[in-house]
Design a protein around this motif. Structure first.
Motif, PDB file in Angstrom:
ATOM      1  N   ALA A   1       0.843  -1.197   0.000  1.00 46.88           N
ATOM      2  CA  ALA A   1       0.000   0.000   0.000  1.00 46.88           C
ATOM      3  C   ALA A   1       0.875   1.243   0.000  1.00 46.88           C
ATOM      4  O   ALA A   1       1.911   1.292   0.677  1.00 46.88           O
ATOM      5  N   GLY A   2       0.475   2.236  -0.760  1.00 46.62           N
ATOM      6  CA  GLY A   2       1.130   3.536  -0.743  1.00 46.62           C
ATOM      7  C   GLY A   2       0.174   4.568  -0.175  1.00 46.62           C
ATOM      8  O   GLY A   2      -0.992   4.617  -0.567  1.00 46.62           O
ATOM      9  N   VAL A   3       0.655   5.372   0.765  1.00 47.91           N
ATOM     10  CA  VAL A   3      -0.187   6.381   1.416  1.00 47.91           C
ATOM     11  C   VAL A   3       0.397   7.758   1.126  1.00 47.91           C
ATOM     12  O   VAL A   3       1.498   8.093   1.572  1.00 47.91           O
ATOM     13  N   ASP A   4      -0.323   8.543   0.348  1.00 55.45           N
ATOM     14  CA  ASP A   4       0.056   9.929   0.101  1.00 55.45           C
ATOM     15  C   ASP A   4      -0.707  10.796   1.105  1.00 55.45           C
ATOM     16  O   ASP A   4      -1.893  11.075   0.931  1.00 55.45           O
ATOM     17  N   TRP A   5      -0.010  11.182   2.171  1.00 52.61           N
ATOM     18  CA  TRP A   5      -0.669  11.871   3.275  1.00 52.61           C
ATOM     19  C   TRP A   5      -0.794  13.366   2.987  1.00 52.61           C
ATOM     20  O   TRP A   5      -0.040  13.935   2.215  1.00 52.61           O
ATOM     21  N   ALA A   6      -1.758  13.982   3.638  1.00 53.92           N
ATOM     22  CA  ALA A   6      -1.972  15.429   3.547  1.00 53.92           C
ATOM     23  C   ALA A   6      -2.593  15.897   4.857  1.00 53.92           C
ATOM     24  O   ALA A   6      -2.849  15.108   5.763  1.00 53.92           O
ATOM     25  N   SER A   7      -2.848  17.193   4.950  1.00 55.87           N
ATOM     26  CA  SER A   7      -3.372  17.735   6.211  1.00 55.87           C
ATOM     27  C   SER A   7      -4.842  17.396   6.423  1.00 55.87           C
ATOM     28  O   SER A   7      -5.287  17.219   7.560  1.00 55.87           O
ATOM     29  N   GLU A   8      -5.605  17.281   5.331  1.00 55.63           N
ATOM     30  CA  GLU A   8      -7.041  17.055   5.467  1.00 55.63           C
ATOM     31  C   GLU A   8      -7.472  15.654   5.038  1.00 55.63           C
ATOM     32  O   GLU A   8      -8.487  15.145   5.521  1.00 55.63           O
ATOM     33  N   SER A   9      -6.764  15.050   4.104  1.00 58.55           N
ATOM     34  CA  SER A   9      -7.149  13.721   3.620  1.00 58.55           C
ATOM     35  C   SER A   9      -5.909  12.951   3.193  1.00 58.55           C
ATOM     36  O   SER A   9      -4.846  13.545   2.952  1.00 58.55           O
ATOM     37  N   HIS A  10      -6.050  11.625   3.101  1.00 61.72           N
ATOM     38  CA  HIS A  10      -4.936  10.749   2.753  1.00 61.72           C
ATOM     39  C   HIS A  10      -5.384   9.817   1.623  1.00 61.72           C
ATOM     40  O   HIS A  10      -6.425   9.155   1.738  1.00 61.72           O
ATOM     41  N   HIS A  11      -4.582   9.763   0.571  1.00 58.21           N
ATOM     42  CA  HIS A  11      -4.894   8.929  -0.599  1.00 58.21           C
ATOM     43  C   HIS A  11      -4.154   7.606  -0.449  1.00 58.21           C
ATOM     44  O   HIS A  11      -2.927   7.583  -0.291  1.00 58.21           O
ATOM     45  N   VAL A  12      -4.871   6.476  -0.540  1.00 59.00           N
ATOM     46  CA  VAL A  12      -4.293   5.147  -0.337  1.00 59.00           C
ATOM     47  C   VAL A  12      -4.478   4.325  -1.603  1.00 59.00           C
ATOM     48  O   VAL A  12      -5.578   4.276  -2.173  1.00 59.00           O
TER      49      VAL A  12
END
Length: 416
Positions: free
Chosen positions: A9-20
Motif C-alpha cells: 500500500a502507498g499512502v500519500d498523506w496530507a493535512s485534510e485527507s490521505h490517498h491510499v
C-alpha cells in the motif's frame, strides 16, 4: 522476486485527507480510496486495508509513506502494519517510472510508493515503535531549541533598544538575558537613575546574584559614562519597549530552565532503566555518549532523540549521512568534486557542529586533527565536520564494545 503473500500500500498523506493505493504481490491494483484525517478516518483506513486485501494479520500488508512519523504512521503501526518510509527525493525519482512529463497528483504518488516498495524495498526504511521516553525526550529537546531561539530574538531586540539610549549597559554582559542584568536594568533603567543610585544598592544586587568578576564601583564607573544625547521622548519610549521585552525574557528563562531540567530527568531515566532491564542497550548508551568530550546536555538529548534508531544499530554510515558529516563525491570522467552534504537532519547537523567545536577545545586529539586540517587550507566548517566524523566513529566503536571514553588512553595514543 516479490512475496506473493504480501500486499503493498502507498499512502500519500496530507493535512485534510490521505490517498491510499493498494496492490497485490504482482503489482495488480486491488483498490484505491481517500480517507479524511481524524480518528474515525484513520481507523476506517486500517479496516479498509485489512478487508480489501483479505489479510489475516496486519504484518501481511507493507505500507509505504514519505513522512516517518505522525498520527498516520502511529495508527498503522499500532494495528500491526509494517510501515516503511522513503525520502521525498527518492520518491521523486521513482515517479519518473510512471510519467516523463513531470505530472504529479495524489493518486499517482500513492501508486508510485506502493510499486516502489514492492520492487525496491532496499530503498525504504522499516519503521519501529519508538520508546515512549525517547518520544518525550525528542519533544522536550525541540522545545528547548525553540525557546533558545526565542530568547535570542528577544535579547537582540533588547540590545537594539539599549543601543539607542543606554549603550553603557551593553559593556557589562554579552548575555542580555542574564537574570542579574535584567534586575540591574530594572534598578537603573536610564542614565539619570544611574547618577542617583547608591553604590551599596548595586553591591547588594551583585551579591544576590553571586557576581564576582567586578565590584559595584566598577559597575557604576561603566554605567556613569557620558550618556548619549537623544531626542526628547527617546529614552522614555525605548525604556518602555525594554520593559515589555524583559517580561517575555523572564518567562522564556523560566520555561528554558524547566526544559533543561526535564531533559536531565529523561536522560537519567534512561540510565536508571538499565538496572531493571539490563538487556536494553539504549540505557547504557546514554552513559557512553555522555562520557565523550564535547557532549553536553543539548547535544546528548539531540543525538538520542533524532538518531535513536541509527544509534541502536551502531550504524556509522547512517549516522554520517544523518548528521551531514559524510561528504558527497561527484565523479564523471576526469572530473571529481567533493562537496558538503546538504541532505541531512538540520538539528543533528547543528548538534554535531557544537559537539566538534567544544571537543576541539577539550580533547587533545580533536584539537590536533582540527589544526592539521586548517594547516592544509581547509575552512573552519570543513575541519569541524572532519572532527565530528572521527567522533562519530569513536562513539560507534564505544557503543559496540560497551565502554566509556577514557581520556588517559586517548592522551597515550596522541603521544605515540
Amino acid at each position: 522476486m516479490t512475496d506473493q503473500r504480501h500486499c503493498y500500500a502507498g499512502v500519500d498523506w496530507a493535512s485534510e485527507s490521505h490517498h491510499v493505493f493498494l496492490t497485490d504481490g504482482d503489482g495488480r491494483k486491488i483498490g484505491e480510496r481517500v480517507f479524511r484525517h481524524g480518528g474515525e478516518g484513520l481507523a476506517e483506513m486500517a479496516a479498509w486495508l485489512m478487508a480489501t486485501s483479505g489479510a489475516i494479520e496486519g504484518d501481511e500488508i507493507q505500507v509505504a509513506i514519505e513522512v516517518p512519523h505522525g498520527p498516520v504512521v502511529e495508527t498503522l503501526m499500532e494495528r500491526g502494519f509494517k510501515v516503511h518510509a522513503i525520502n521525498p527525493k527518492q520518491m521523486d525519482r521513482f515517479r519518473d517510472r510512471f510519467t516523463l512529463a513531470g505530472a504529479k497528483d495524489d493518486s499517482r504518488d500513492a501508486e508510485v510508493m506502493a510499486s516502489a516498495l514492492r520492487t525496491d524495498p532496499r530503498c525504504f526504511r522499516l519503521l519501529a515503535v519508538a520508546d515512549p521516553v525517547v518520544i518525550e525526550l525528542r519533544e522536550w529537546s525541540r522545545i528547548a531549541e525553540d525557546l533558545s531561539a526565542e530568547r535570542n530574538r528577544l535579547t537582540n531586540r533588547m540590545r537594539e533598544q539599549l543601543w539607542r539610549y543606554f549603550p553603557a549597559l551593553l559593556e557589562l554582559e554579552n548575555d542580555l538575558g542574564a537574570e542579574w542584568l535584567l534586575d540591574l536594568w530594572e534598578t537603573v533603567p536610564t542614565p539619570d537613575k544611574v547618577a542617583r543610585i547608591r553604590e551599596a544598592t548595586i553591591a547588594k544586587l551583585l551579591k544576590r546574584h553571586r557576581i564576582r568578576r567586578f565590584d559595584a564601583a566598577r559597575v557604576l564607573d561603566i554605567l556613569r559614562q557620558p550618556p548619549l544625547k537623544v531626542a526628547a521622548g527617546t529614552t522614555e519610549s525605548a525604556s518602555a519597549h525594554v520593559t515589555t521585552l524583559i517580561a517575555r525574557i523572564r518567562l522564556v528563562n523560566r520555561q528554558l530552565k524547566q526544559a533543561h531540567h526535564r531533559l536531565d530527568g529523561l536522560t537519567a531515566s534512561l540510565v536508571a532503566a538499565a538496572e531493571t532491564e539490563p538487556g536494553q542497550k539504549k540505557q547504557h548508551d546514554v552513559e557512553i555518549l555522555a562520557s565523550l568530550p564535547g557532549v553536553g546536555r543539548i547535544v546528548l538529548a539531540t543525538l538520542l532523540a533524532e538518531a535513536f534508531d541509527a544509534l541502536q544499530r551502531r550504524d556509522y554510515a547512517a549516522l554520517r549521512s544523518l548528521t551531514g558529516v559524510a561528504p558527497v563525491t561527484k565523479r564523471s570522467g576526469k572530473s571529481c568534486i567533493v562537496v558538503r552534504r546538504q541532505a541531512c537532519h538540520d538539528r543533528l547537523a547543528n548538534a554535531m557542529y557544537h559537539w566538534a567545536r567544544v571537543a576541539v577545545q577539550r580533547d587533545l586529539r580533536s584539537r590536533l586533527k582540527y589544526a592539521a586540517l586548517r594547516s592544509r587550507g581547509h575552512s573552519h566548517g570543513r575541519a569541524l565536520r572532519s572532527v565530528a566524523d572521527r567522533l562519530l566513529a569513536v562513539a560507534c566503536a564505544m557503543l559496540k564494545t560497551g565502554t566509556t571514553f577514557d581520556p588517559s588512553l586517548a592522551a597515550q595514543k596522541s603521544a605515540c
